[in-house]
Design a protein around this motif. Structure first.
Motif: not given
Length: 72
Positions: A37-57
């Motif tokens: 979910s992207v909110d360009f006005k707030a310059s934020k993106v929210h998402f679900n991820y399965e492992s900490s490596a995916l956050l870096d990815k």
């Protein structure tokens, strides 16, 4: 069952809906990331991820797209 984590990133350079769509497509194409979910006005993106490596990815994907990001 795989544990899902929630990420909120601050994304630089998103100035329009086209930018937000590009960010959303890039993250949705990354295996292990969902619920983007992207909110360009707030310059934020929210998402679900399965492992900490995916956050870096995810930050790498956004950087490659020209939208540097960091954990909010």
């Amino acid at each position: 069952m795989t544990q899902t984590n929630i990420a909120i990133l601050t994304v630089q350079g998103m100035s329009c809906t086209s930018c937000a769509s590009r960010v959303e497509r890039g993250l949705n194409a990354t295996q292990g990331i969902s619920g983007v979910s992207v909110d360009f006005k707030a310059s934020k993106v929210h998402f679900n991820y399965e492992s900490s490596a995916l956050l870096d990815k995810a930050t790498g994907v956004l950087s490659d797209l020209g939208y540097p990001a960091q954990v909010a």
